[in-house]
Scaffold this motif. Structure first.
Motif, PDB file in Angstrom:
ATOM      1  N   MET A   1      24.115  73.869  39.528  1.00  0.00           N
ATOM      2  CA  MET A   1      24.594  72.880  38.559  1.00  0.00           C
ATOM      3  C   MET A   1      23.610  71.715  38.488  1.00  0.00           C
ATOM      4  O   MET A   1      23.219  71.158  39.511  1.00  0.00           O
ATOM      5  CB  MET A   1      25.983  72.367  38.972  1.00  0.00           C
ATOM      6  CG  MET A   1      26.554  71.325  38.031  1.00  0.00           C
ATOM      7  SD  MET A   1      28.193  70.757  38.527  1.00  0.00           S
ATOM      8  CE  MET A   1      29.182  72.222  38.184  1.00  0.00           C
ATOM      9  N   THR A   2      23.198  71.366  37.278  1.00  0.00           N
ATOM     10  CA  THR A   2      22.297  70.239  37.087  1.00  0.00           C
ATOM     11  C   THR A   2      23.042  68.928  37.316  1.00  0.00           C
ATOM     12  O   THR A   2      24.175  68.758  36.865  1.00  0.00           O
ATOM     13  CB  THR A   2      21.708  70.255  35.669  1.00  0.00           C
ATOM     14  OG1 THR A   2      20.994  71.485  35.482  1.00  0.00           O
ATOM     15  CG2 THR A   2      20.766  69.086  35.441  1.00  0.00           C
ATOM     16  N   THR A   3      22.393  68.011  38.014  1.00  0.00           N
ATOM     17  CA  THR A   3      23.001  66.713  38.302  1.00  0.00           C
ATOM     18  C   THR A   3      22.390  65.650  37.418  1.00  0.00           C
ATOM     19  O   THR A   3      21.171  65.553  37.282  1.00  0.00           O
ATOM     20  CB  THR A   3      22.796  66.326  39.787  1.00  0.00           C
ATOM     21  OG1 THR A   3      23.390  67.322  40.611  1.00  0.00           O
ATOM     22  CG2 THR A   3      23.430  64.977  40.083  1.00  0.00           C
ATOM     23  N   LEU A   4      23.249  64.838  36.813  1.00  0.00           N
ATOM     24  CA  LEU A   4      22.833  63.695  36.019  1.00  0.00           C
ATOM     25  C   LEU A   4      23.203  62.417  36.756  1.00  0.00           C
ATOM     26  O   LEU A   4      24.335  62.256  37.201  1.00  0.00           O
ATOM     27  CB  LEU A   4      23.525  63.693  34.652  1.00  0.00           C
ATOM     28  CG  LEU A   4      23.179  64.828  33.690  1.00  0.00           C
ATOM     29  CD1 LEU A   4      24.047  64.733  32.442  1.00  0.00           C
ATOM     30  CD2 LEU A   4      21.711  64.764  33.298  1.00  0.00           C
ATOM     31  N   LEU A   5      22.244  61.522  36.897  1.00  0.00           N
ATOM     32  CA  LEU A   5      22.501  60.203  37.458  1.00  0.00           C
ATOM     33  C   LEU A   5      22.505  59.209  36.311  1.00  0.00           C
ATOM     34  O   LEU A   5      21.485  59.030  35.637  1.00  0.00           O
ATOM     35  CB  LEU A   5      21.421  59.826  38.486  1.00  0.00           C
ATOM     36  CG  LEU A   5      21.552  58.434  39.103  1.00  0.00           C
ATOM     37  CD1 LEU A   5      22.746  58.393  40.061  1.00  0.00           C
ATOM     38  CD2 LEU A   5      20.281  58.034  39.825  1.00  0.00           C
ATOM     39  N   LEU A   6      23.633  58.566  36.076  1.00  0.00           N
ATOM     40  CA  LEU A   6      23.798  57.643  34.958  1.00  0.00           C
ATOM     41  C   LEU A   6      23.602  56.214  35.453  1.00  0.00           C
ATOM     42  O   LEU A   6      24.261  55.781  36.397  1.00  0.00           O
ATOM     43  CB  LEU A   6      25.187  57.798  34.334  1.00  0.00           C
ATOM     44  CG  LEU A   6      25.388  58.917  33.311  1.00  0.00           C
ATOM     45  CD1 LEU A   6      24.877  60.261  33.798  1.00  0.00           C
ATOM     46  CD2 LEU A   6      26.849  59.018  32.901  1.00  0.00           C
ATOM     47  N   VAL A   7      22.682  55.504  34.815  1.00  0.00           N
ATOM     48  CA  VAL A   7      22.332  54.137  35.217  1.00  0.00           C
ATOM     49  C   VAL A   7      22.725  53.195  34.074  1.00  0.00           C
ATOM     50  O   VAL A   7      22.114  53.219  33.001  1.00  0.00           O
ATOM     51  CB  VAL A   7      20.821  54.023  35.521  1.00  0.00           C
ATOM     52  CG1 VAL A   7      20.488  52.602  35.982  1.00  0.00           C
ATOM     53  CG2 VAL A   7      20.412  55.045  36.579  1.00  0.00           C
ATOM     54  N   HIS A   8      23.741  52.392  34.308  1.00  0.00           N
ATOM     55  CA  HIS A   8      24.290  51.558  33.232  1.00  0.00           C
ATOM     56  C   HIS A   8      23.395  50.364  32.913  1.00  0.00           C
ATOM     57  O   HIS A   8      22.490  49.994  33.664  1.00  0.00           O
ATOM     58  CB  HIS A   8      25.705  51.088  33.589  1.00  0.00           C
ATOM     59  CG  HIS A   8      25.775  50.169  34.773  1.00  0.00           C
ATOM     60  ND1 HIS A   8      25.513  48.817  34.694  1.00  0.00           N
ATOM     61  CD2 HIS A   8      26.078  50.406  36.078  1.00  0.00           C
ATOM     62  CE1 HIS A   8      25.667  48.261  35.877  1.00  0.00           C
ATOM     63  NE2 HIS A   8      26.008  49.202  36.744  1.00  0.00           N
ATOM     64  N   GLY A   9      23.663  49.747  31.765  1.00  0.00           N
ATOM     65  CA  GLY A   9      22.913  48.590  31.321  1.00  0.00           C
ATOM     66  C   GLY A   9      23.468  47.294  31.871  1.00  0.00           C
ATOM     67  O   GLY A   9      24.281  47.273  32.794  1.00  0.00           O
ATOM     68  N   GLY A  10      23.010  46.209  31.263  1.00  0.00           N
ATOM     69  CA  GLY A  10      23.422  44.882  31.700  1.00  0.00           C
ATOM     70  C   GLY A  10      22.358  44.210  32.537  1.00  0.00           C
ATOM     71  O   GLY A  10      21.482  44.863  33.099  1.00  0.00           O
ATOM     72  N   LEU A  11      22.427  42.899  32.600  1.00  0.00           N
ATOM     73  CA  LEU A  11      21.511  42.109  33.414  1.00  0.00           C
ATOM     74  C   LEU A  11      22.312  40.959  34.017  1.00  0.00           C
ATOM     75  O   LEU A  11      22.384  39.874  33.452  1.00  0.00           O
ATOM     76  CB  LEU A  11      20.346  41.595  32.564  1.00  0.00           C
ATOM     77  CG  LEU A  11      19.128  41.073  33.327  1.00  0.00           C
ATOM     78  CD1 LEU A  11      18.521  42.181  34.200  1.00  0.00           C
ATOM     79  CD2 LEU A  11      18.079  40.533  32.370  1.00  0.00           C
TER      80      LEU A  11
END
Length: 205
Positions: A1-11
């Protein structure tokens, strides 16, 4: 299974995290329906620089390489992760990359960060860079993995089209994916299915 790492926005924004950016808009669930393993950690709160952001994200990495989906200012954190941890990132999707080196935008962000208590040194570390904050163009050009770039479908100062064009010119294995509004925006639900399908098609081995 391919893994996706989601990196959210914002500062440094209060309330901006993985829930608001990825889970509430339905992106995490939509990608799981495509049989991806989805990891969506919160970025480091009030990180002093992008290297610290990358180190924090690295703690969420599994042993096998991942595809990173990063949004807005999270594009700087995702690209820094790919550079600082070679071999950990097999693919990179930069969605709605934040505008860097724009005097009006930087002035707005500088005032925002100062109001939240950031020192001049921290503000400089977060805002400096070239096409993306926290990175030189030479560093970006050295990224070896496939990169997808998603423009904002709605013109705005914080996600300008010229940043997308610059990334497509700099990155040796870059491709433009269909435009859509940023995920926290009220217009995004109309684009959810097409966004998820584009990400899934790009990330599928």
């Amino acid at each position: 299974m391919t893994t996706l790492l989601l990196v959210h926005g914002g500062l440094w924004e209060e309330g901006m995290g993985a829930d608001r950016f990825w889970r509430q808009p339905g992106i995490s669930a939509g990608l799981e329906e495509h049989d991806f393993e989805v990891l969506a950690p919160d970025r480091r709160h009030h990180a002093p620089d992008w290297t610290a952001e990358a180190s924090h994200l690295a703690s969420a990495l599994p042993r096998s390489p991942v595809t990173v989906l990063a949004g807005s200012n999270g594009c700087s954190a995702g690209a820094r992760l790919a550079l600082d941890f070679p071999g950990a990132v097999a693919g990179l999707i930069l969605a709605w990359p934040a505008t860097a080196n724009d005097p009006a935008v930087d002035a707005h962000e500088r005032a925002h960060l100062a109001g939240l208590g950031a020192s001049d040194e921290v503000i400089r570390a977060l805002l400096e860079g070239q096409t993306l904050r926290g990175l030189t163009d030479k560093e970006l050009a050295g990224l070896p993995m496939p990169v997808g770039v998603i423009p904002s479908a709605l013109a705005n100062a914080f996600h300008q089209r010229h940043v997308v064009d610059a990334l497509l010119g700099l990155l040796p294995a870059a491709a433009e994916l269909p435009a859509c509004p940023e995920s926290p925006r009220p217009e995004f639900p109309l684009y959810l299915e097409s966004f998820v399908n584009a990400v899934a098609a790009f990330a599928r081995p």
